[in-house]
Design a protein around this motif. Structure first.
Motif, short mmCIF file in Angstrom:
data_model
loop_
_atom_site.label_atom_id
_atom_site.label_comp_id
_atom_site.label_asym_id
_atom_site.label_seq_id
_atom_site.Cartn_x
_atom_site.Cartn_y
_atom_site.Cartn_z
N ILE A 1 0.84 -1.20 0.00
CA ILE A 1 0.00 0.00 0.00
C ILE A 1 0.88 1.25 0.00
O ILE A 1 0.66 2.19 -0.77
CB ILE A 1 -0.95 0.00 1.22
CG1 ILE A 1 -2.00 -1.10 1.07
CG2 ILE A 1 -1.63 1.37 1.38
CD1 ILE A 1 -2.84 -1.33 2.31
N LYS A 2 1.89 1.23 0.87
CA LYS A 2 2.80 2.38 0.96
C LYS A 2 3.49 2.64 -0.37
O LYS A 2 3.59 3.79 -0.82
CB LYS A 2 3.84 2.12 2.06
CG LYS A 2 4.81 3.27 2.28
CD LYS A 2 5.74 2.98 3.46
CE LYS A 2 6.65 4.16 3.72
NZ LYS A 2 7.53 3.91 4.91
N GLU A 3 3.96 1.58 -1.01
CA GLU A 3 4.67 1.71 -2.29
C GLU A 3 3.74 2.24 -3.37
O GLU A 3 4.12 3.12 -4.16
CB GLU A 3 5.24 0.36 -2.70
CG GLU A 3 5.98 0.36 -4.02
CD GLU A 3 7.19 1.29 -4.04
OE1 GLU A 3 7.53 1.79 -5.14
OE2 GLU A 3 7.78 1.52 -2.97
N ALA A 4 2.51 1.72 -3.42
CA ALA A 4 1.55 2.16 -4.44
C ALA A 4 1.18 3.63 -4.23
O ALA A 4 1.03 4.39 -5.20
CB ALA A 4 0.30 1.29 -4.42
N CYS A 5 1.04 4.03 -2.98
CA CYS A 5 0.73 5.43 -2.68
C CYS A 5 1.90 6.34 -3.06
O CYS A 5 1.70 7.43 -3.63
CB CYS A 5 0.39 5.59 -1.20
SG CYS A 5 -1.23 4.94 -0.74
#
Length: 224
Positions: A14-18
């Motif tokens: 999630i962090k990477e996609a954000c």
């Protein structure tokens, strides 16, 4: 891998996609899909910080709702196809319905609801016959003539086809985002349409890149 390890990996994704899409992680809500997770497994997830749980069958939802009655901070999401005759069994218990996919269901929710019900309008963006939902055109026609008293359309939901083609997934999720923006711009009564429920285990990172605010993840939480 343990549920804790799986959740760490999901949060990292999630962090990477954000980061990739210039979004804040705070915009993304993880809904734990628990159709293959028993009460004990759900309590593990609760202890790990999960508060949003999604079920797709009324009978199973009712059993789990009963088991967690003392957990007042849980947000219950009904994410499966909902039969009109079963609306009355869940209407006062769920916090979100992700599968408002036809006019007759909306009419039954309005009839049975005793408090406001937050709903996602389900769009069949891919056009697959196996999937339920409005087209964008039929959704617009429905919302423009609707007179909601209890329903609040908080956003749109879609299910992407199972495919390895990332371009196709980007297109489907982007199309839903554009439809949501168009509907929100109309400023209709009880239609905020600011949220997007899209992305599951296979494609939630792509969904987040395209603007998902609720992702529905099950298998990735329990994979060994």
């Amino acid at each position: 891998m343990s549920k804790q390890d799986n959740l760490i990996q999901i949060n990292a994704n999630i962090k990477e996609a954000c980061k990739k899409s210039g979004r804040s992680e705070a915009e993304v809500n993880l809904v734990a899909v628990t159709k293959t997770i028993d009460v004990a497994g759900m309590k593990e997830l609760y202890d790990l910080g999960i508060r949003d749980f999604g079920e797709n069958r009324v009978d199973v939802f009712l059993e789990k709702y009963e088991a967690f009655q003392d957990f007042s901070d849980i947000r219950w999401h009904f994410i499966g196809s909902l039969q009109t005759r079963k609306v009355k069994q869940i209407i006062d218990k769920v916090d979100f319905i992700h599968s408002l996919d036809r006019v007759s269901l909306a009419e039954e929710i309005e009839k049975r609801a005793i408090k406001p019900v937050r709903c996602f309008l389900q769009l069949n963006v891919s056009g697959e016959e196996s999937k339920h939902g409005f087209t964008k055109e039929s959704a617009l026609a429905f919302l423009k003539q609707a007179d909601f008293k209890q329903i609040e359309i908080v956003g749109l939901m879609t299910m992407a086809p199972i495919t390895e083609n990332e371009d196709d997934l980007h297109e489907i999720f982007h199309t839903l985002k554009e439809a949501g923006a168009e509907i929100a711009s109309l400023q209709l009564n009880q239609v905020t349409a600011s949220e997007l429920s899209m992305g599951m285990t296979n494609d939630y990172s792509i969904a987040i890149e395209e603007g998902a605010t609720y992702i529905r993840v099950g298998r990735a939480l329990v994979n060994d």
